[in-house]
Design an enzyme around this catalytic site. Structure first.
Site, PDB file in Angstrom:
ATOM      1  N   ASP A  68     -10.941   4.934   6.198  1.00  0.00           N
ATOM      2  CA  ASP A  68     -10.121   3.909   5.549  1.00  0.00           C
ATOM      3  C   ASP A  68      -8.928   3.533   6.414  1.00  0.00           C
ATOM      4  O   ASP A  68      -8.647   4.181   7.425  1.00  0.00           O
ATOM      5  CB  ASP A  68      -9.672   4.385   4.154  1.00  0.00           C
ATOM      6  CG  ASP A  68      -9.296   5.864   4.129  1.00  0.00           C
ATOM      7  OD1 ASP A  68      -8.960   6.404   5.200  1.00  0.00           O
ATOM      8  OD2 ASP A  68      -9.339   6.471   3.055  1.00  0.00           O
ATOM      9  N   ASN A 137      -6.610  12.716  -7.857  1.00  0.00           N
ATOM     10  CA  ASN A 137      -7.285  11.973  -8.929  1.00  0.00           C
ATOM     11  C   ASN A 137      -8.797  11.877  -8.711  1.00  0.00           C
ATOM     12  O   ASN A 137      -9.488  11.144  -9.410  1.00  0.00           O
ATOM     13  CB  ASN A 137      -6.684  10.565  -9.073  1.00  0.00           C
ATOM     14  CG  ASN A 137      -6.923   9.696  -7.832  1.00  0.00           C
ATOM     15  OD1 ASN A 137      -7.557  10.133  -6.875  1.00  0.00           O
ATOM     16  ND2 ASN A 137      -6.428   8.468  -7.879  1.00  0.00           N
ATOM     17  N   HIS A 139     -10.311  10.785  -5.856  1.00  0.00           N
ATOM     18  CA  HIS A 139     -10.809   9.763  -4.914  1.00  0.00           C
ATOM     19  C   HIS A 139     -11.316  10.411  -3.623  1.00  0.00           C
ATOM     20  O   HIS A 139     -10.830  11.459  -3.206  1.00  0.00           O
ATOM     21  CB  HIS A 139      -9.758   8.684  -4.628  1.00  0.00           C
ATOM     22  CG  HIS A 139      -8.595   9.088  -3.768  1.00  0.00           C
ATOM     23  ND1 HIS A 139      -7.311   8.655  -3.995  1.00  0.00           N
ATOM     24  CD2 HIS A 139      -8.508   9.863  -2.661  1.00  0.00           C
ATOM     25  CE1 HIS A 139      -6.509   9.134  -3.070  1.00  0.00           C
ATOM     26  NE2 HIS A 139      -7.199   9.890  -2.256  1.00  0.00           N
ATOM     27  N   GLU A 144     -10.806   4.656  -5.427  1.00  0.00           N
ATOM     28  CA  GLU A 144     -10.033   5.140  -6.561  1.00  0.00           C
ATOM     29  C   GLU A 144     -10.917   5.204  -7.811  1.00  0.00           C
ATOM     30  O   GLU A 144     -12.001   4.607  -7.840  1.00  0.00           O
ATOM     31  CB  GLU A 144      -8.842   4.200  -6.802  1.00  0.00           C
ATOM     32  CG  GLU A 144      -7.854   4.129  -5.644  1.00  0.00           C
ATOM     33  CD  GLU A 144      -6.947   5.360  -5.536  1.00  0.00           C
ATOM     34  OE1 GLU A 144      -7.380   6.482  -5.871  1.00  0.00           O
ATOM     35  OE2 GLU A 144      -5.790   5.197  -5.086  1.00  0.00           O
TER      36      GLU A 144
HETATM   37  C1  F6R Z   1      -7.846   9.512   3.739  1.00  0.00           C
HETATM   38  C2  F6R Z   1      -8.783   9.873   2.682  1.00  0.00           C
HETATM   39  C3  F6R Z   1      -8.272  10.360   1.382  1.00  0.00           C
HETATM   40  C4  F6R Z   1      -7.604  11.723   1.514  1.00  0.00           C
HETATM   41  C5  F6R Z   1      -7.047  12.165   0.170  1.00  0.00           C
HETATM   42  C6  F6R Z   1      -6.399  13.524   0.245  1.00  0.00           C
HETATM   43  O1  F6R Z   1      -8.565   9.059   4.880  1.00  0.00           O
HETATM   44  O2  F6R Z   1      -9.943   9.773   2.882  1.00  0.00           O
HETATM   45  O3  F6R Z   1      -9.324  10.437   0.472  1.00  0.00           O
HETATM   46  O4  F6R Z   1      -8.554  12.647   1.974  1.00  0.00           O
HETATM   47  O5  F6R Z   1      -6.116  11.223  -0.260  1.00  0.00           O
HETATM   48  O6  F6R Z   1      -5.248  13.443   1.022  1.00  0.00           O
HETATM   49  P1  F6R Z   1      -4.504  14.762   1.467  1.00  0.00           P
HETATM   50  O7  F6R Z   1      -5.446  15.490   2.339  1.00  0.00           O
HETATM   51  O8  F6R Z   1      -3.298  14.279   2.233  1.00  0.00           O
HETATM   52  O9  F6R Z   1      -4.164  15.502   0.232  1.00  0.00           O
END
Ligand code: F6R
Length: 258
Positions: A68, A137, A139, A144
């Site tokens: 992303d 959450n 995702h 989302e």
């Molecule tokens: C970012 C991504 C997100 C993160 C998620 C957890 O490229 O794919 O799904 O893996 O937001 O973020 P952290 O690891 O910072 O808790």
């Protein structure tokens, strides 16, 4: 899903890195690696970098696809995911920058860029192993809750929760973008193998809902239940809400266990 419960976050990194290294080695020198940003995979990337430095792993011909990218940051912004991946993956792992791909969030038409990104993944022969973190959450990527289980790379709006969670990387909440381009859930499912890492109690609900909850767009990670080859590597804190934790310990105590 294979669920590996590790005593500590350092063990999560070591275990997940060995799964990824094995997948990359068996895919061959031109393996395609799917990379996540955020905090969760950082120690895993450090483990891979250490293996590269020790001469145990050669990733110089591996290409990468990011999950992303934020929409709305200036190009080259320190927290744009292309920049984060350059610092945390491309350089330390000795990858060729020319083989590093991210969704082009600066394109005049992000939807056209999204379709082009989807095509580029396809043209590469597909992702051999996709590294994933998970949002509190549920995702994965920036899909989302309520994301279509059949979604492809597209523009998404971040939830207030995700923007708050990611505000720690910015000077203030106001600086966190509202939009992103993200691989879709069906795109992620196309990877031949998926490795999700999660550490800490803040992820315990999302991990349990992903692994044991119903398959639902309200927990995008639960789509991994449809994947033939998904490994979830968590520490004890992130495993706290797993009802079948003892079963996973017995069945998957080693990453190569059946
Ligand atoms: C970012 C991504 C997100 C993160 C998620 C957890 O490229 O794919 O799904 O893996 O937001 O973020 P952290 O690891 O910072 O808790």
């Amino acid at each position: 899903m294979k669920v590996v419960i590790c005593p500590t976050p350092a063990d999560v990194a070591r275990t997940a890195a060995s799964v990824v290294a094995l997948a990359v080695r068996s895919a061959g020198p031109e393996a395609v690696l799917g990379v996540a940003t955020g905090s969760s995979p950082l120690a895993l990337y450090e483990e891979l970098a250490a293996a590269v430095r020790a001469g145990e792993l050669d990733l110089s011909h591996v290409s990468t696809f990011a999950l992303d990218e934020y929409v709305g940051l200036p190009r080259g912004h320190r927290e744009s995911y292309a920049e984060v991946l350059r610092r945390t993956v491309t350089e330390p792992l000795g990858l060729d920058p020319a083989g590093m791909h991210s969704p082009d969030a600066w394109a005049p038409d992000p939807q056209v860029a999204a379709a082009a990104y989807e095509q580029a993944i396809h043209d590469s022969g597909g992702v051999d192993v996709q590294i994933l973190g998970i949002g509190a959450n549920g995702h994965i990527g920036f899909n989302e809750p309520s994301s279509s289980l059949g979604s492809r790379t597209r523009m998404k709006t971040l939830t207030a929760r995700t923007r708050r969670d990611n505000a720690r990387f910015f000077r203030s909440l106001n600086e966190v973008p509202h939009r992103c381009l993200t691989q879709g859930l069906a795109t992620i499912l196309d990877a031949r193998q998926a490795v999700l890492v999660a550490q800490g109690e803040a992820k315990a609900w999302a991990v349990a809902a992903t692994v044991e909850g119903p398959l639902t767009s309200m927990v995008p990670g639960s789509v991994l239940q449809l994947h033939e080859h998904a490994t979830v590597v968590v520490d004890e804190a992130a495993a706290r809400q797993l009802r079948l934790a003892d079963y996973y310990r017995e069945a998957y105590g080693r990453p190569d266990a059946a």
